[in-house]
Design a protein around this motif. Structure first.
Motif, PDB file in Angstrom:
ATOM      1  N   GLN A   1       0.850  -1.195   0.000  1.00  0.00           N
ATOM      2  CA  GLN A   1       0.000   0.000   0.000  1.00  0.00           C
ATOM      3  C   GLN A   1       0.884   1.242   0.000  1.00  0.00           C
ATOM      4  OE1 GLN A   1      -3.208   0.090   2.793  1.00  0.00           O
ATOM      5  NE2 GLN A   1      -3.639  -2.106   2.627  1.00  0.00           N
ATOM      6  N   SER A   2       0.464   2.232  -0.768  1.00  0.00           N
ATOM      7  CA  SER A   2       1.293   3.425  -0.969  1.00  0.00           C
ATOM      8  C   SER A   2       1.402   4.300   0.263  1.00  0.00           C
ATOM      9  CB  SER A   2       0.738   4.246  -2.141  1.00  0.00           C
ATOM     10  OG  SER A   2      -0.618   4.605  -1.894  1.00  0.00           O
ATOM     11  N   ASN A   3       0.345   4.393   1.091  1.00  0.00           N
ATOM     12  CA  ASN A   3       0.347   5.262   2.263  1.00  0.00           C
ATOM     13  C   ASN A   3      -0.071   4.491   3.514  1.00  0.00           C
ATOM     14  OD1 ASN A   3       1.023   7.857   0.988  1.00  0.00           O
ATOM     15  ND2 ASN A   3      -0.962   7.613  -0.040  1.00  0.00           N
ATOM     16  N   PRO A   4       0.743   3.566   3.957  1.00  0.00           N
ATOM     17  CA  PRO A   4       0.377   2.803   5.156  1.00  0.00           C
ATOM     18  C   PRO A   4       0.351   3.706   6.383  1.00  0.00           C
ATOM     19  CG  PRO A   4       2.648   2.385   4.571  1.00  0.00           C
ATOM     20  CD  PRO A   4       2.059   3.189   3.435  1.00  0.00           C
ATOM     21  N   SER A   5      -0.625   3.474   7.262  1.00  0.00           N
ATOM     22  CA  SER A   5      -0.747   4.276   8.480  1.00  0.00           C
ATOM     23  C   SER A   5       0.438   4.011   9.390  1.00  0.00           C
ATOM     24  CB  SER A   5      -2.047   3.916   9.204  1.00  0.00           C
ATOM     25  OG  SER A   5      -2.123   4.585  10.435  1.00  0.00           O
ATOM     26  N   SER A   6       1.074   5.087   9.872  1.00  0.00           N
ATOM     27  CA  SER A   6       2.269   4.902  10.710  1.00  0.00           C
ATOM     28  C   SER A   6       2.312   5.833  11.916  1.00  0.00           C
ATOM     29  CB  SER A   6       3.526   5.124   9.871  1.00  0.00           C
ATOM     30  OG  SER A   6       3.572   6.463   9.387  1.00  0.00           O
ATOM     31  N   ASP A   7       1.252   6.598  12.173  1.00  0.00           N
ATOM     32  CA  ASP A   7       1.313   7.575  13.260  1.00  0.00           C
ATOM     33  C   ASP A   7       0.504   7.174  14.492  1.00  0.00           C
ATOM     34  OD1 ASP A   7      -1.186   7.825  12.173  1.00  0.00           O
ATOM     35  OD2 ASP A   7      -1.171  10.026  12.106  1.00  0.00           O
ATOM     36  N   ALA A   8       0.009   5.948  14.552  1.00  0.00           N
ATOM     37  CA  ALA A   8      -0.793   5.516  15.692  1.00  0.00           C
ATOM     38  C   ALA A   8       0.001   5.604  16.989  1.00  0.00           C
ATOM     39  CB  ALA A   8      -1.292   4.092  15.471  1.00  0.00           C
ATOM     40  N   PHE A   9      -0.530   6.374  17.941  1.00  0.00           N
ATOM     41  CA  PHE A   9       0.034   6.546  19.289  1.00  0.00           C
ATOM     42  C   PHE A   9       1.385   7.267  19.305  1.00  0.00           C
ATOM     43  CE2 PHE A   9      -2.776   2.841  19.670  1.00  0.00           C
ATOM     44  CZ  PHE A   9      -3.616   3.291  20.673  1.00  0.00           C
ATOM     45  N   THR A  10       1.832   7.785  18.188  1.00  0.00           N
ATOM     46  CA  THR A  10       3.121   8.483  18.177  1.00  0.00           C
ATOM     47  C   THR A  10       3.053   9.827  18.887  1.00  0.00           C
ATOM     48  OG1 THR A  10       2.622   9.430  16.000  1.00  0.00           O
ATOM     49  CG2 THR A  10       3.872   7.368  16.048  1.00  0.00           C
TER      50      THR A  10
ATOM     51  N   LEU B   1       6.451   1.472  18.180  1.00  0.00           N
ATOM     52  CA  LEU B   1       5.327   1.948  17.390  1.00  0.00           C
ATOM     53  C   LEU B   1       5.582   1.690  15.911  1.00  0.00           C
ATOM     54  CD1 LEU B   1       4.823   5.326  19.275  1.00  0.00           C
ATOM     55  CD2 LEU B   1       3.581   3.184  19.624  1.00  0.00           C
ATOM     56  N   CYS B   2       4.615   2.061  15.093  1.00  0.00           N
ATOM     57  CA  CYS B   2       4.729   1.821  13.652  1.00  0.00           C
ATOM     58  C   CYS B   2       5.937   2.519  13.038  1.00  0.00           C
ATOM     59  CB  CYS B   2       3.451   2.281  12.946  1.00  0.00           C
ATOM     60  SG  CYS B   2       1.966   1.387  13.440  1.00  0.00           S
ATOM     61  N   ASN B   3       6.297   3.669  13.575  1.00  0.00           N
ATOM     62  CA  ASN B   3       7.437   4.413  13.020  1.00  0.00           C
ATOM     63  C   ASN B   3       8.776   3.950  13.573  1.00  0.00           C
ATOM     64  OD1 ASN B   3       7.457   5.405  15.610  1.00  0.00           O
ATOM     65  ND2 ASN B   3       7.056   7.537  15.050  1.00  0.00           N
ATOM     66  N   GLY B   4       8.755   2.904  14.394  1.00  0.00           N
ATOM     67  CA  GLY B   4       9.990   2.346  14.925  1.00  0.00           C
ATOM     68  C   GLY B   4      10.426   2.898  16.262  1.00  0.00           C
ATOM     69  N   SER B   5       9.794   3.979  16.732  1.00  0.00           N
ATOM     70  CA  SER B   5      10.182   4.553  18.021  1.00  0.00           C
ATOM     71  C   SER B   5       9.677   3.685  19.161  1.00  0.00           C
ATOM     72  CB  SER B   5       9.630   5.972  18.160  1.00  0.00           C
ATOM     73  OG  SER B   5       8.207   5.965  18.197  1.00  0.00           O
ATOM     74  N   GLU B   6      10.394   3.741  20.280  1.00  0.00           N
ATOM     75  CA  GLU B   6      10.001   2.965  21.446  1.00  0.00           C
ATOM     76  C   GLU B   6       8.943   3.745  22.226  1.00  0.00           C
ATOM     77  OE1 GLU B   6      12.124   0.840  25.298  1.00  0.00           O
ATOM     78  OE2 GLU B   6      13.300   1.274  23.496  1.00  0.00           O
ATOM     79  N   PHE B   7       7.811   3.114  22.471  1.00  0.00           N
ATOM     80  CA  PHE B   7       6.665   3.810  23.064  1.00  0.00           C
ATOM     81  C   PHE B   7       7.008   4.500  24.375  1.00  0.00           C
ATOM     82  CE2 PHE B   7       3.038   3.586  26.042  1.00  0.00           C
ATOM     83  CZ  PHE B   7       2.248   4.558  25.451  1.00  0.00           C
ATOM     84  N   LEU B   8       7.631   3.802  25.302  1.00  0.00           N
ATOM     85  CA  LEU B   8       7.888   4.370  26.618  1.00  0.00           C
ATOM     86  C   LEU B   8       8.840   5.561  26.574  1.00  0.00           C
ATOM     87  CD1 LEU B   8       8.098   1.223  28.939  1.00  0.00           C
ATOM     88  CD2 LEU B   8       6.199   2.828  28.653  1.00  0.00           C
ATOM     89  N   LYS B   9       9.679   5.629  25.538  1.00  0.00           N
ATOM     90  CA  LYS B   9      10.598   6.758  25.413  1.00  0.00           C
ATOM     91  C   LYS B   9       9.881   8.031  24.955  1.00  0.00           C
ATOM     92  CE  LYS B   9      14.886   4.193  24.665  1.00  0.00           C
ATOM     93  NZ  LYS B   9      16.039   3.952  23.762  1.00  0.00           N
ATOM     94  N   ASN B  10       8.636   7.898  24.508  1.00  0.00           N
ATOM     95  CA  ASN B  10       7.861   9.063  24.086  1.00  0.00           C
ATOM     96  C   ASN B  10       7.146   9.745  25.248  1.00  0.00           C
ATOM     97  OD1 ASN B  10       8.592   8.588  21.454  1.00  0.00           O
ATOM     98  ND2 ASN B  10       6.669   7.612  20.867  1.00  0.00           N
ATOM     99  N   ILE B  11       7.058   9.060  26.397  1.00  0.00           N
ATOM    100  CA  ILE B  11       6.288   9.581  27.523  1.00  0.00           C
ATOM    101  C   ILE B  11       7.113  10.605  28.306  1.00  0.00           C
ATOM    102  CG2 ILE B  11       4.990   9.013  29.594  1.00  0.00           C
ATOM    103  CD1 ILE B  11       3.846   7.927  26.939  1.00  0.00           C
ATOM    104  N   THR B  12       6.604  11.826  28.363  1.00  0.00           N
ATOM    105  CA  THR B  12       7.298  12.907  29.081  1.00  0.00           C
ATOM    106  C   THR B  12       6.565  13.334  30.349  1.00  0.00           C
ATOM    107  OG1 THR B  12       6.143  14.589  27.753  1.00  0.00           O
ATOM    108  CG2 THR B  12       8.284  13.801  26.933  1.00  0.00           C
TER     109      THR B  12
END
Length: 294
Positions: free
Chosen positions: A81-90, A114-125
């Motif tokens: 798919q050309s535009n796969p969803s990748s921003d869920a919970f980012t 997450l979908c973009n490869g980032s680690e979820f817990l590292k996003n929590i500030t």
């Protein structure tokens, strides 16, 4: 924005799908295991949230929702798919835990990407825990990007009335281990439930080490005692703020909802304002209302 609802939907409707991407703040409170499917449905649908408030037991449902979106994203990539969803919970950076939390409840989120490869817990500030009466566990060591932390002061078992001797601190502030040494932490807010502060003279009564006028102030003036508490914690560490939250005329959910809708300042904004203008304890009486004694 949404403050969530106590009613759990049993099925998704077109209307639900149409406005769920608009939700940025969500309070979700399941009434039991029987509603776990609905809880996961809501979390999956509101994957664009910036701030979520939930029971600590619901962290497992949050992890499951993230897994669902990641699996969907990977499937879309395989299918070309050309535009796969990748921003869920980012965008999710702030979590409020309504209940006590335990170490095992965070196991489901460890290493979760997450979908973009980032680690979820590292996003929590930002993290706020409303209740620590049963468990004093705080997952600050798992949140390497944590900058703001709020904890319920009265659950921590501190005794600020006998920690000073001629201006010198003789007892450290009791906080979950390692918090003060957290490298990215900039603000620690100790919240004080106003009803408990006023309804339980035990919190105000001085200990044997206090005497004279200071003892009378601590026992008889909830406002002055609160301000002394603020002064003490600031001497312990400049990053520590003390605020009345929730106030006696509201409850945690309503307070959160008012801030989410922009009708009232957040706990972080209240802490910053009171530090700036010195309005700590505003609204507290000078003496205990007699009717409040037990």
């Amino acid at each position: 924005m949404s403050s969530g609802s106590t009613a759990s939907p049993h099925m998704r409707t077109p209307a639900f799908d149409s406005w769920s991407p608009l939700v940025r703040k969500l309070w979700i409170q399941s009434s039991g295991l029987s509603n776990s499917a609905n809880e996961q449905l809501l979390l999956s649908a509101f994957h664009g949230v910036h701030h979520v408030a939930l029971l600590s037991a619901s962290l497992r449902m949050l992890a499951s929702s993230i897994h669902t979106h990641v699996a969907r994203h990977q499937r879309q990539l395989v299918e070309g798919q050309s535009n796969p969803s990748s921003d869920a919970f980012t965008h999710l950076h702030s979590i409020t835990l309504i209940t006590n939390t335990f170490r095992y409840e965070w196991h489901f989120l460890l290493g979760l990407r997450l979908c973009n490869g980032s680690e979820f817990l590292k996003n929590i500030t930002h993290l706020r825990i409303h209740n620590m009466t049963v468990s004093a566990y705080c997952p600050h060591n798992l949140l390497t990007s944590l900058t703001h932390l709020a904890l319920p002061y009265l659950d921590l078992g501190n005794d600020f009335s006998c920690v000073q001797d001629r201006g010198a601190l003789v007892r450290p502030l009791r906080l979950p281990e390692g918090i003060i040494k957290h490298p990215s932490l900039r603000v620690v807010v100790l919240t004080v439930d106003e009803r408990k502060w006023l309804d339980n003279p035990y919190y105000q009564t001085s200990r044997p080490n206090a005497s004279g006028d200071s003892a009378k102030v601590a026992a008889g003036s909830p406002r002055e005692s609160f301000r002394k508490l603020v002064q003490w914690t600031q001497k312990c560490d400049k990053r520590i703020h003390v605020v009345l939250s929730p106030r006696s005329d509201t409850n945690p959910c309503q307070e959160w909802a008012d801030a989410a809708r922009g009708c009232a300042p957040s706990v972080w904004e209240v802490a910053a304002k009171e530090r700036m203008d010195g309005s700590h304890g505003a609204g507290l009486p000078e003496v205990f209302p007699k009717r409040r004694y037990r």
